[in-house]
Structure formats: structure tokens, C-alpha cells
Design an enzyme around this catalytic site. Structure first.
Site, PDB file in Angstrom:
ATOM      1  N   CYS A 160      -0.726  -5.448   6.781  1.00 47.22           N
ATOM      2  CA  CYS A 160      -0.502  -4.226   7.571  1.00 47.22           C
ATOM      3  C   CYS A 160       0.274  -4.532   8.853  1.00 47.22           C
ATOM      4  O   CYS A 160       1.038  -3.693   9.338  1.00 47.22           O
ATOM      5  CB  CYS A 160      -1.824  -3.577   7.932  1.00 47.22           C
ATOM      6  SG  CYS A 160      -2.915  -3.388   6.518  1.00 47.22           S
TER       7      CYS A 160
ATOM      8  N   CYS B 164      -2.562   2.538   8.042  1.00 51.95           N
ATOM      9  CA  CYS B 164      -4.004   2.440   8.286  1.00 51.95           C
ATOM     10  C   CYS B 164      -4.284   2.012   9.730  1.00 51.95           C
ATOM     11  O   CYS B 164      -3.372   1.776  10.517  1.00 51.95           O
ATOM     12  CB  CYS B 164      -4.574   1.397   7.346  1.00 51.95           C
ATOM     13  SG  CYS B 164      -3.963  -0.241   7.752  1.00 51.95           S
TER      14      CYS B 164
ATOM     15  N   CYS C   4       0.817  -1.231   0.000  1.00 50.13           N
ATOM     16  CA  CYS C   4       0.000   0.000   0.000  1.00 50.13           C
ATOM     17  C   CYS C   4       0.845   1.273   0.000  1.00 50.13           C
ATOM     18  O   CYS C   4       0.301   2.359  -0.185  1.00 50.13           O
ATOM     19  CB  CYS C   4      -0.902   0.010   1.232  1.00 50.13           C
ATOM     20  SG  CYS C   4       0.064  -0.010   2.745  1.00 50.13           S
TER      21      CYS C   4
HETATM   22 FE1  FES Z   1      -1.234   0.294   4.407  1.00 50.23          FE
HETATM   23 FE2  FES Z   1      -2.610  -1.057   6.152  1.00 50.23          FE
HETATM   24  S1  FES Z   1      -3.288  -0.365   4.214  1.00 50.23           S
HETATM   25  S2  FES Z   1      -0.544  -0.483   6.286  1.00 50.23           S
END
Ligand code: FES
Length: 134
Positions: free
Chosen positions: A111, A67, A33
Site C-alpha cells: 500500500c 486503504c 488491490c
Molecule cells: Fe489497496 Fe492498501 S489495500 S492500497
């Protein structure tokens, strides 16, 4: 979707912030991400002559652009690692973190990797710096 423990750590993260006089800092990015995690460590002063693995992690803090799952995972990791030796802290796996959180949704497991990888990176950086000083 999230367990109540995840929500609690996300809303009130433990050990969030910076250690200005940290002994080391590890920064990693999540390739999935692009989110970033920084983890700061301070070792117990009286352990300074011991091998790195035997030093107690006296303080640990994190900053992230990640996140909610990354925040909750790292908050939990800091709780699990604080007060432990470096060797003990490095044994904490992303599965241990996810279990302690009451599980993470499958799409959010990536994550939780940020937390343990940032810890490994911080220790690695510390050892590299020790080598350079020799
Ligand atoms: Fe990037 Fe969770 S979506 S660390």
C-alpha cells in the site's frame, strides 16, 4: 497491528485534497488491490527557470480510493516531500515512509508503494509535458 503514527495519519491525513491549479498530477493504481492514488504538485513560482530537479515543491496534495495504510503512507510522504526540491523528494523511498510511520504490517507494505510511485509519476508527467511544449 498499526503503529500509533499510522493511526494518527489515517484519522487526520495531512495534505489530503486537490490542488486546482497544480503544475502536475500523477495517478497510479495498485496492481495488488486495484486501489487508486492521485498526487498533485505545485512548484515554487520563483523556481520556474530552474531545472525541474531543483524546483521546490511548494504544495502537495493527494486523493485516494486506497486503504488506511495507503492514506497514512501518502500523508507521511507529503509531509516528507513538502518544501523539498524535486531531487530531494524523489530520494524518499517507501522504506523511509514506512520507517517514519513506525513500521507497517508486512501485508500492507504494498500500500505504501502508491505514495512514492504517484510522486514519481507526477514528476515524469511534468517532464513529458515540458518536452511536448519544446
Ligand atoms: Fe489497496 Fe492498501 S489495500 S492500497
Amino acid at each position: 497491528m498499526y503503529s500509533s503514527i499510522v493511526l494518527e495519519h489515517f484519522q487526520n491525513p495531512h495534505n489530503q485534497g486537490v490542488i486546482p491549479d497544480a503544475d502536475t498530477m500523477g495517478q497510479v493504481g495498485n496492481p495488488v488491490c486495484g486501489d487508486i492514488m492521485k498526487l498533485y504538485l505545485k512548484f515554487r513560482e520563483s523556481d520556474k527557470d530552474k531545472p525541474v530537479e531543483q524546483r521546490i515543491i511548494e504544495d502537495i496534495k493527494f486523493e485516494t480510493l486506497g486503504c488506511g495504510a495507503a492514506i497514512a503512507s501518502t500523508s507521511m510522504l507529503t509531509d516528507l516531500a513538502k518544501g523539498k526540491t524535486v531531487a530531494e523528494a524523489l530520494k524518499v523511498t517507501k522504506q523511509d515512509v514506512a520507517d517514519a510511520l513506525g513500521g507497517l504490517p508486512a501485508v500492507k507494505v504494498h500500500c505504501s508503494i502508491l505514495a512514492t510511485e504517484a510522486l514519481e509519476k507526477a514528476i515524469e508527467e511534468y517532464k513529458n509535458n515540458l518536452q511536448l511544449k519544446k
